[in-house]
Design an enzyme around this catalytic site. Structure first.
Site, PDB file in Angstrom:
ATOM      1  N   ARG A 233       3.836  -5.520  -3.581  1.00 40.50           N
ATOM      2  CA  ARG A 233       4.947  -6.465  -3.682  1.00 40.50           C
ATOM      3  C   ARG A 233       5.312  -6.598  -5.154  1.00 40.50           C
ATOM      4  NH1 ARG A 233       5.772  -5.675   0.868  1.00 40.50           N
ATOM      5  NH2 ARG A 233       5.749  -7.113   2.632  1.00 40.50           N
ATOM      6  N   GLU A 262      14.022  -7.290  -6.102  1.00 38.87           N
ATOM      7  CA  GLU A 262      14.571  -6.201  -5.275  1.00 38.87           C
ATOM      8  C   GLU A 262      15.585  -6.660  -4.247  1.00 38.87           C
ATOM      9  OE1 GLU A 262      10.790  -4.841  -3.481  1.00 38.87           O
ATOM     10  OE2 GLU A 262      11.600  -5.398  -1.530  1.00 38.87           O
ATOM     11  N   HIS A 294      11.514   0.497  -1.874  1.00 41.65           N
ATOM     12  CA  HIS A 294      10.680  -0.050  -0.788  1.00 41.65           C
ATOM     13  C   HIS A 294      10.702   0.886   0.430  1.00 41.65           C
ATOM     14  CE1 HIS A 294       8.851  -4.144   0.346  1.00 41.65           C
ATOM     15  NE2 HIS A 294       8.301  -3.215   1.087  1.00 41.65           N
TER      16      HIS A 294
HETATM   17  P1  NAD Z   1      -4.728  -5.933   3.899  1.00 42.53           P
HETATM   18  O1  NAD Z   1      -4.638  -7.381   4.233  1.00 42.53           O
HETATM   19  O2  NAD Z   1      -5.387  -5.008   4.867  1.00 42.53           O
HETATM   20  O3  NAD Z   1      -5.494  -5.761   2.499  1.00 42.53           O
HETATM   21  C1  NAD Z   1      -5.264  -6.574   1.388  1.00 42.53           C
HETATM   22  C2  NAD Z   1      -6.534  -6.596   0.557  1.00 42.53           C
HETATM   23  O4  NAD Z   1      -6.261  -7.358  -0.620  1.00 42.53           O
HETATM   24  C3  NAD Z   1      -7.722  -7.274   1.281  1.00 42.53           C
HETATM   25  O5  NAD Z   1      -8.862  -6.460   1.224  1.00 42.53           O
HETATM   26  C4  NAD Z   1      -7.903  -8.577   0.507  1.00 42.53           C
HETATM   27  O6  NAD Z   1      -9.265  -9.016   0.458  1.00 42.53           O
HETATM   28  C5  NAD Z   1      -7.380  -8.187  -0.870  1.00 42.53           C
HETATM   29  N1  NAD Z   1      -6.995  -9.345  -1.662  1.00 42.53           N
HETATM   30  C6  NAD Z   1      -6.392 -10.489  -1.271  1.00 42.53           C
HETATM   31  N2  NAD Z   1      -6.233 -11.321  -2.301  1.00 42.53           N
HETATM   32  C7  NAD Z   1      -6.752 -10.681  -3.376  1.00 42.53           C
HETATM   33  C8  NAD Z   1      -6.898 -11.036  -4.739  1.00 42.53           C
HETATM   34  N3  NAD Z   1      -6.502 -12.236  -5.201  1.00 42.53           N
HETATM   35  N4  NAD Z   1      -7.470 -10.145  -5.561  1.00 42.53           N
HETATM   36  C9  NAD Z   1      -7.923  -8.949  -5.106  1.00 42.53           C
HETATM   37  N5  NAD Z   1      -7.820  -8.556  -3.827  1.00 42.53           N
HETATM   38  C10 NAD Z   1      -7.245  -9.420  -2.982  1.00 42.53           C
HETATM   39  O7  NAD Z   1      -3.255  -5.474   3.572  1.00 42.53           O
HETATM   40  P2  NAD Z   1      -2.655  -3.978   3.625  1.00 42.53           P
HETATM   41  O8  NAD Z   1      -2.181  -3.690   4.997  1.00 42.53           O
HETATM   42  O9  NAD Z   1      -3.588  -3.055   2.946  1.00 42.53           O
HETATM   43  O10 NAD Z   1      -1.337  -4.174   2.741  1.00 42.53           O
HETATM   44  C11 NAD Z   1      -1.411  -4.485   1.356  1.00 42.53           C
HETATM   45  C12 NAD Z   1      -0.033  -4.896   0.872  1.00 42.53           C
HETATM   46  O11 NAD Z   1       0.830  -3.767   0.928  1.00 42.53           O
HETATM   47  C13 NAD Z   1       0.672  -5.940   1.768  1.00 42.53           C
HETATM   48  O12 NAD Z   1       0.337  -7.242   1.383  1.00 42.53           O
HETATM   49  C14 NAD Z   1       2.132  -5.657   1.549  1.00 42.53           C
HETATM   50  O13 NAD Z   1       2.606  -6.539   0.550  1.00 42.53           O
HETATM   51  C15 NAD Z   1       2.166  -4.231   1.011  1.00 42.53           C
HETATM   52  N6  NAD Z   1       2.933  -3.310   1.878  1.00 42.53           N
HETATM   53  C16 NAD Z   1       3.924  -2.571   1.320  1.00 42.53           C
HETATM   54  C17 NAD Z   1       4.663  -1.676   2.105  1.00 42.53           C
HETATM   55  C18 NAD Z   1       5.753  -0.812   1.514  1.00 42.53           C
HETATM   56  O14 NAD Z   1       6.604  -0.302   2.268  1.00 42.53           O
HETATM   57  N7  NAD Z   1       5.781  -0.561   0.215  1.00 42.53           N
HETATM   58  C19 NAD Z   1       4.385  -1.572   3.463  1.00 42.53           C
HETATM   59  C20 NAD Z   1       3.345  -2.335   3.997  1.00 42.53           C
HETATM   60  C21 NAD Z   1       2.626  -3.206   3.198  1.00 42.53           C
END
Ligand code: NAD
Length: 329
Positions: A233, A262, A294
Protein backbone atom coordinates in the site's frame (compact mmCIF):
# COMPACT_ATOMS: atom_id res chain seq x y z
CA UNK A 1 -29.37 -10.05 -4.04
CA UNK A 2 -29.23 -6.74 -5.83
CA UNK A 3 -25.62 -5.57 -5.71
CA UNK A 4 -24.05 -2.29 -6.86
CA UNK A 5 -20.45 -2.77 -8.01
CA UNK A 6 -18.23 0.33 -7.93
CA UNK A 7 -14.92 1.20 -9.65
CA UNK A 8 -15.48 -1.55 -12.21
CA UNK A 9 -13.32 -2.02 -15.29
CA UNK A 10 -13.83 -4.27 -18.32
CA UNK A 11 -11.82 -7.11 -16.73
CA UNK A 12 -14.06 -7.03 -13.59
CA UNK A 13 -17.23 -7.20 -15.68
CA UNK A 14 -15.84 -10.09 -17.75
CA UNK A 15 -14.88 -12.20 -14.74
CA UNK A 16 -18.03 -11.49 -12.68
CA UNK A 17 -20.34 -12.12 -15.64
CA UNK A 18 -18.51 -15.42 -16.23
CA UNK A 19 -18.95 -16.59 -12.63
CA UNK A 20 -22.37 -15.12 -11.70
CA UNK A 21 -24.80 -17.91 -12.48
CA UNK A 22 -27.79 -15.61 -12.08
CA UNK A 23 -27.93 -15.77 -8.28
CA UNK A 24 -27.33 -12.01 -8.02
CA UNK A 25 -28.61 -8.99 -9.87
CA UNK A 26 -25.43 -6.99 -10.45
CA UNK A 27 -25.22 -3.35 -11.53
CA UNK A 28 -21.74 -2.33 -12.64
CA UNK A 29 -20.72 1.29 -12.07
CA UNK A 30 -17.44 2.68 -13.33
CA UNK A 31 -17.45 5.45 -10.75
CA UNK A 32 -15.84 5.33 -7.33
CA UNK A 33 -18.08 4.82 -4.32
CA UNK A 34 -18.16 8.01 -2.23
CA UNK A 35 -20.70 10.34 -0.61
CA UNK A 36 -21.75 11.65 -4.05
CA UNK A 37 -22.26 8.25 -5.70
CA UNK A 38 -23.74 6.45 -2.67
CA UNK A 39 -27.24 7.29 -3.91
CA UNK A 40 -26.72 4.82 -6.77
CA UNK A 41 -27.16 2.06 -4.17
CA UNK A 42 -30.82 2.89 -3.55
CA UNK A 43 -32.73 -0.39 -3.52
CA UNK A 44 -29.55 -2.50 -3.36
CA UNK A 45 -28.87 -5.10 -0.66
CA UNK A 46 -25.11 -4.91 -0.98
CA UNK A 47 -22.23 -2.95 -2.48
CA UNK A 48 -19.10 -4.43 -3.95
CA UNK A 49 -16.10 -2.10 -3.66
CA UNK A 50 -12.38 -1.97 -4.44
CA UNK A 51 -9.17 -0.49 -3.06
CA UNK A 52 -9.80 3.20 -3.76
CA UNK A 53 -13.51 3.41 -2.94
CA UNK A 54 -14.34 5.69 -0.02
CA UNK A 55 -16.05 3.75 2.69
CA UNK A 56 -15.72 6.45 5.31
CA UNK A 57 -18.25 7.19 8.02
CA UNK A 58 -20.41 9.55 5.92
CA UNK A 59 -20.58 7.16 2.96
CA UNK A 60 -21.46 4.26 5.23
CA UNK A 61 -24.25 6.29 6.88
CA UNK A 62 -25.68 7.01 3.43
CA UNK A 63 -25.41 3.34 2.40
CA UNK A 64 -27.32 2.40 5.53
CA UNK A 65 -30.06 4.96 4.72
CA UNK A 66 -30.38 3.47 1.22
CA UNK A 67 -30.85 -0.03 2.68
CA UNK A 68 -27.41 -1.58 2.09
CA UNK A 69 -26.65 -4.35 4.57
CA UNK A 70 -23.39 -5.76 3.24
CA UNK A 71 -20.11 -4.32 1.96
CA UNK A 72 -18.30 -6.93 -0.13
CA UNK A 73 -14.71 -5.86 -0.76
CA UNK A 74 -13.33 -7.56 -3.86
CA UNK A 75 -9.78 -7.27 -2.53
CA UNK A 76 -7.76 -8.36 0.49
CA UNK A 77 -7.05 -4.92 2.04
CA UNK A 78 -9.79 -3.05 3.90
CA UNK A 79 -7.88 0.04 5.09
CA UNK A 80 -10.40 2.20 3.17
CA UNK A 81 -13.38 0.90 5.18
CA UNK A 82 -14.41 2.54 8.46
CA UNK A 83 -15.17 -0.68 10.32
CA UNK A 84 -16.50 1.17 13.39
CA UNK A 85 -18.99 3.08 11.26
CA UNK A 86 -20.03 -0.15 9.50
CA UNK A 87 -20.59 -1.88 12.82
CA UNK A 88 -22.60 1.08 14.13
CA UNK A 89 -24.76 0.98 10.97
CA UNK A 90 -25.19 -2.80 11.32
CA UNK A 91 -23.54 -3.35 7.93
CA UNK A 92 -21.35 -6.42 7.62
CA UNK A 93 -18.03 -6.27 5.77
CA UNK A 94 -16.59 -9.22 3.85
CA UNK A 95 -13.47 -9.45 1.71
CA UNK A 96 -11.36 -11.81 -0.38
CA UNK A 97 -8.51 -12.60 2.03
CA UNK A 98 -6.33 -14.45 -0.47
CA UNK A 99 -6.99 -14.68 -4.19
CA UNK A 100 -3.54 -15.14 -5.60
CA UNK A 101 -0.68 -14.20 -3.31
CA UNK A 102 1.55 -15.57 -6.09
CA UNK A 103 0.31 -12.87 -8.48
CA UNK A 104 1.51 -10.03 -6.23
CA UNK A 105 4.75 -11.80 -5.24
CA UNK A 106 5.51 -12.43 -8.92
CA UNK A 107 4.78 -8.78 -9.79
CA UNK A 108 7.21 -7.63 -7.07
CA UNK A 109 9.76 -9.91 -8.73
CA UNK A 110 8.97 -8.40 -12.13
CA UNK A 111 9.65 -4.90 -10.74
CA UNK A 112 12.96 -6.08 -9.27
CA UNK A 113 14.10 -7.75 -12.48
CA UNK A 114 13.02 -4.82 -14.67
CA UNK A 115 14.91 -2.33 -12.50
CA UNK A 116 17.90 -4.65 -12.33
CA UNK A 117 18.22 -5.82 -15.95
CA UNK A 118 16.58 -2.72 -17.53
CA UNK A 119 14.48 -4.77 -19.95
CA UNK A 120 12.07 -1.83 -20.39
CA UNK A 121 14.93 0.28 -21.74
CA UNK A 122 16.30 -2.55 -23.90
CA UNK A 123 12.81 -3.13 -25.40
CA UNK A 124 12.48 0.50 -26.44
CA UNK A 125 16.04 0.73 -27.72
CA UNK A 126 15.79 -2.36 -29.94
CA UNK A 127 12.47 -1.18 -31.40
CA UNK A 128 14.30 2.01 -32.32
CA UNK A 129 17.13 0.13 -34.04
CA UNK A 130 19.51 0.83 -31.14
CA UNK A 131 21.36 -2.37 -30.25
CA UNK A 132 23.87 -0.73 -27.88
CA UNK A 133 24.39 -2.21 -24.41
CA UNK A 134 25.67 1.02 -22.88
CA UNK A 135 24.13 1.72 -19.42
CA UNK A 136 22.22 -1.58 -19.34
CA UNK A 137 24.52 -3.32 -16.83
CA UNK A 138 22.61 -5.14 -14.09
CA UNK A 139 23.66 -7.27 -11.14
CA UNK A 140 23.43 -10.98 -10.24
CA UNK A 141 20.55 -11.71 -7.89
CA UNK A 142 22.52 -14.70 -6.59
CA UNK A 143 24.01 -13.97 -3.18
CA UNK A 144 22.21 -10.64 -2.63
CA UNK A 145 20.48 -9.94 0.70
CA UNK A 146 16.74 -9.38 0.35
CA UNK A 147 14.79 -7.86 3.27
CA UNK A 148 11.12 -8.85 3.38
CA UNK A 149 8.88 -6.69 5.59
CA UNK A 150 5.72 -8.69 6.31
CA UNK A 151 5.88 -12.44 5.73
CA UNK A 152 2.17 -13.22 5.45
CA UNK A 153 0.71 -14.90 2.38
CA UNK A 154 2.39 -12.67 -0.23
CA UNK A 155 5.65 -12.19 1.69
CA UNK A 156 6.03 -15.97 2.01
CA UNK A 157 5.70 -16.60 -1.74
CA UNK A 158 7.99 -13.69 -2.43
CA UNK A 159 10.62 -15.04 -0.02
CA UNK A 160 10.49 -18.46 -1.71
CA UNK A 161 10.96 -16.88 -5.17
CA UNK A 162 13.97 -14.95 -3.87
CA UNK A 163 15.38 -18.13 -2.27
CA UNK A 164 15.10 -19.67 -5.74
CA UNK A 165 17.39 -16.94 -7.08
CA UNK A 166 19.97 -17.88 -4.43
CA UNK A 167 19.40 -14.75 -2.35
CA UNK A 168 19.88 -14.53 1.41
CA UNK A 169 16.51 -13.65 2.96
CA UNK A 170 16.15 -11.57 6.10
CA UNK A 171 12.67 -10.71 7.35
CA UNK A 172 10.76 -8.53 9.76
CA UNK A 173 7.27 -9.42 10.97
CA UNK A 174 5.39 -9.21 14.25
CA UNK A 175 4.77 -12.95 13.91
CA UNK A 176 7.74 -14.85 12.41
CA UNK A 177 6.82 -17.75 10.14
CA UNK A 178 8.22 -21.13 11.18
CA UNK A 179 8.14 -22.61 7.65
CA UNK A 180 10.28 -19.75 6.32
CA UNK A 181 12.68 -20.10 9.25
CA UNK A 182 13.10 -23.78 8.37
CA UNK A 183 13.93 -22.70 4.79
CA UNK A 184 16.76 -20.52 6.09
CA UNK A 185 15.03 -17.13 6.44
CA UNK A 186 16.42 -15.09 9.36
CA UNK A 187 14.11 -12.76 11.28
CA UNK A 188 15.72 -9.50 12.41
CA UNK A 189 14.60 -6.18 13.90
CA UNK A 190 13.38 -3.59 11.39
CA UNK A 191 16.53 -1.50 11.93
CA UNK A 192 18.83 -4.45 11.27
CA UNK A 193 16.86 -5.36 8.14
CA UNK A 194 17.08 -1.78 6.82
CA UNK A 195 20.85 -1.69 7.44
CA UNK A 196 21.67 -5.08 5.90
CA UNK A 197 19.48 -5.40 2.77
CA UNK A 198 20.45 -4.85 -0.87
CA UNK A 199 16.77 -5.14 -1.83
CA UNK A 200 13.81 -4.37 0.48
CA UNK A 201 10.28 -5.47 -0.42
CA UNK A 202 7.19 -4.37 1.53
CA UNK A 203 4.42 -6.93 2.16
CA UNK A 204 2.81 -5.78 5.42
CA UNK A 205 -0.65 -4.15 5.54
CA UNK A 206 -1.23 -0.41 5.93
CA UNK A 207 -2.26 0.26 9.52
CA UNK A 208 -1.76 3.15 11.97
CA UNK A 209 1.50 1.43 13.00
CA UNK A 210 2.85 0.96 9.48
CA UNK A 211 1.84 4.37 8.02
CA UNK A 212 5.08 5.92 6.66
CA UNK A 213 7.08 2.99 8.06
CA UNK A 214 9.63 3.92 5.40
CA UNK A 215 10.45 7.56 6.04
CA UNK A 216 13.52 9.78 6.28
CA UNK A 217 14.71 7.97 9.44
CA UNK A 218 14.34 4.57 7.75
CA UNK A 219 16.14 5.74 4.57
CA UNK A 220 19.02 7.07 6.73
CA UNK A 221 19.60 3.50 7.99
CA UNK A 222 19.72 1.90 4.51
CA UNK A 223 22.90 1.09 2.58
CA UNK A 224 23.72 3.43 -0.30
CA UNK A 225 22.44 1.78 -3.47
CA UNK A 226 19.43 -0.02 -1.94
CA UNK A 227 16.51 -1.18 -4.10
CA UNK A 228 13.07 -0.57 -2.53
CA UNK A 229 9.95 -2.33 -3.83
CA UNK A 230 6.39 -1.62 -2.68
CA UNK A 231 3.49 -3.75 -3.92
CA UNK A 232 1.54 -3.43 -0.68
CA UNK A 233 0.00 0.00 0.00
CA UNK A 234 1.31 3.46 -0.91
CA UNK A 235 0.92 4.84 2.62
CA UNK A 236 3.73 2.59 3.88
CA UNK A 237 6.23 5.02 2.31
CA UNK A 238 6.64 8.76 2.80
CA UNK A 239 7.04 9.49 -0.92
CA UNK A 240 8.60 12.95 -0.42
CA UNK A 241 11.32 11.27 1.66
CA UNK A 242 11.73 8.64 -1.07
CA UNK A 243 12.37 11.42 -3.62
CA UNK A 244 15.12 12.79 -1.33
CA UNK A 245 16.59 9.28 -0.92
CA UNK A 246 16.68 8.95 -4.73
CA UNK A 247 18.37 12.34 -5.03
CA UNK A 248 21.04 11.49 -2.42
CA UNK A 249 21.39 8.01 -4.00
CA UNK A 250 20.55 6.01 -0.87
CA UNK A 251 17.93 4.53 -3.17
CA UNK A 252 19.50 3.36 -6.40
CA UNK A 253 16.31 1.67 -7.56
CA UNK A 254 12.67 2.27 -6.60
CA UNK A 255 9.81 0.09 -7.87
CA UNK A 256 6.23 0.76 -6.80
CA UNK A 257 2.87 -0.72 -7.72
CA UNK A 258 1.09 1.46 -5.15
CA UNK A 259 1.29 5.16 -4.35
CA UNK A 260 -0.17 7.06 -1.41
CA UNK A 261 -2.05 9.51 -3.67
CA UNK A 262 -2.91 6.86 -6.30
CA UNK A 263 -6.64 7.36 -5.95
CA UNK A 264 -6.75 10.34 -8.36
CA UNK A 265 -4.42 8.68 -10.89
CA UNK A 266 -4.45 4.91 -11.00
CA UNK A 267 -6.84 2.74 -13.00
CA UNK A 268 -7.47 5.57 -15.52
CA UNK A 269 -6.10 6.67 -18.88
CA UNK A 270 -4.85 10.22 -18.22
CA UNK A 271 -2.56 10.33 -21.24
CA UNK A 272 -4.33 13.41 -22.65
CA UNK A 273 -4.50 15.18 -19.26
CA UNK A 274 -2.11 17.39 -17.33
CA UNK A 275 -0.85 15.49 -14.30
CA UNK A 276 -1.43 17.78 -11.31
CA UNK A 277 0.46 15.59 -8.83
CA UNK A 278 4.01 17.00 -8.75
CA UNK A 279 5.39 14.19 -6.59
CA UNK A 280 4.49 11.43 -9.03
CA UNK A 281 5.70 13.60 -11.90
CA UNK A 282 9.06 13.93 -10.11
CA UNK A 283 9.17 10.17 -9.53
CA UNK A 284 8.41 9.47 -13.19
CA UNK A 285 11.35 11.71 -14.14
CA UNK A 286 13.92 9.41 -12.45
CA UNK A 287 15.53 6.87 -14.79
CA UNK A 288 15.82 4.37 -11.91
CA UNK A 289 12.14 4.37 -10.89
CA UNK A 290 9.46 2.00 -12.18
CA UNK A 291 5.82 2.69 -11.42
CA UNK A 292 2.97 0.34 -12.27
CA UNK A 293 -0.58 1.37 -11.40
CA UNK A 294 -1.70 -1.22 -8.83
CA UNK A 295 -1.64 -4.18 -11.20
CA UNK A 296 -0.03 -6.70 -8.84
CA UNK A 297 -3.31 -8.60 -8.53
CA UNK A 298 -4.07 -8.56 -12.25
CA UNK A 299 -3.79 -12.14 -13.47
CA UNK A 300 -6.52 -14.33 -14.99
CA UNK A 301 -6.25 -16.71 -12.05
CA UNK A 302 -6.60 -13.94 -9.46
CA UNK A 303 -9.60 -12.35 -11.25
CA UNK A 304 -11.36 -15.75 -11.36
CA UNK A 305 -10.72 -16.30 -7.66
CA UNK A 306 -11.84 -12.76 -6.72
CA UNK A 307 -15.14 -13.31 -8.57
CA UNK A 308 -15.70 -16.79 -7.10
CA UNK A 309 -14.99 -15.76 -3.50
CA UNK A 310 -16.94 -12.47 -3.72
CA UNK A 311 -20.00 -14.20 -5.20
CA UNK A 312 -19.66 -16.90 -2.51
CA UNK A 313 -19.52 -14.19 0.18
CA UNK A 314 -22.72 -12.62 -1.21
CA UNK A 315 -24.46 -16.01 -1.35
CA UNK A 316 -23.41 -16.90 2.21
CA UNK A 317 -24.93 -13.62 3.42
CA UNK A 318 -28.12 -14.18 1.42
CA UNK A 319 -28.46 -17.73 2.82
CA UNK A 320 -27.75 -16.48 6.36
CA UNK A 321 -24.75 -18.80 6.60
CA UNK A 322 -21.67 -17.97 8.69
CA UNK A 323 -19.45 -15.44 6.91
CA UNK A 324 -16.00 -17.01 6.86
CA UNK A 325 -14.51 -13.95 5.15
CA UNK A 326 -16.10 -11.35 7.41
CA UNK A 327 -13.85 -8.52 8.61
CA UNK A 328 -14.53 -7.94 12.28
CA UNK A 329 -13.26 -5.14 14.47
P1 NAD B 1 -1.25 -11.09 5.18
O1 NAD B 1 -2.23 -10.59 6.19
O2 NAD B 1 -1.26 -12.54 4.82
O3 NAD B 1 0.24 -10.74 5.68
C1 NAD B 1 0.60 -9.52 6.25
C2 NAD B 1 1.78 -9.76 7.16
O4 NAD B 1 2.20 -8.49 7.67
C3 NAD B 1 1.43 -10.65 8.38
O5 NAD B 1 2.37 -11.69 8.51
C4 NAD B 1 1.49 -9.68 9.55
O6 NAD B 1 1.92 -10.29 10.77
C5 NAD B 1 2.49 -8.65 9.05
N1 NAD B 1 2.38 -7.38 9.74
C6 NAD B 1 1.27 -6.74 10.18
N2 NAD B 1 1.59 -5.60 10.80
C7 NAD B 1 2.94 -5.52 10.75
C8 NAD B 1 3.88 -4.58 11.24
N3 NAD B 1 3.48 -3.49 11.93
N4 NAD B 1 5.18 -4.81 11.02
C9 NAD B 1 5.60 -5.92 10.36
N5 NAD B 1 4.76 -6.86 9.88
C10 NAD B 1 3.46 -6.65 10.08
O7 NAD B 1 -1.43 -10.18 3.91
P2 NAD B 1 -1.03 -10.52 2.39
O8 NAD B 1 -2.15 -11.23 1.73
O9 NAD B 1 0.34 -11.08 2.36
O10 NAD B 1 -1.03 -9.05 1.76
C11 NAD B 1 -0.09 -8.06 2.17
C12 NAD B 1 -0.53 -6.71 1.63
O11 NAD B 1 -0.42 -6.73 0.21
C13 NAD B 1 -2.01 -6.38 1.88
O12 NAD B 1 -2.19 -5.75 3.11
C14 NAD B 1 -2.36 -5.46 0.74
O13 NAD B 1 -2.22 -4.13 1.19
C15 NAD B 1 -1.29 -5.74 -0.31
N6 NAD B 1 -1.85 -6.24 -1.59
C16 NAD B 1 -1.52 -5.61 -2.74
C17 NAD B 1 -2.02 -6.06 -3.96
C18 NAD B 1 -1.64 -5.40 -5.27
O14 NAD B 1 -2.35 -5.59 -6.28
N7 NAD B 1 -0.54 -4.66 -5.36
C19 NAD B 1 -2.88 -7.15 -3.99
C20 NAD B 1 -3.19 -7.79 -2.79
C21 NAD B 1 -2.67 -7.33 -1.59
Amino acid sequence: MKVAFFSTKSYDITSFEKHNTGAHDIIFYESTLNTKTAKLTQGCDAVCAFVNDHLHERTIKLLSEYGVKLIAMRCAGFNNVDLKAAKAANIKVVRVPAYSPMAVAEHATALIMTLNRKTHKAYNRVRDGNFSLERLTGFDMYGKTVGVIGTGKIGQYFSKIMLGFGCKIIAYDLYPNEELKALGVTYLSLDELLKSSNIISLHCPLTEDTHHLINEAAFSKMKKGTMLINTSRGGLINTIDAVEALKNQTLEYFGIDVYEQEEKLFFRDLSENIIMDDVISRLISFPNVIITSHQGFLTHEALDKIAEVTLGNLLAYQNEESLENEVVL
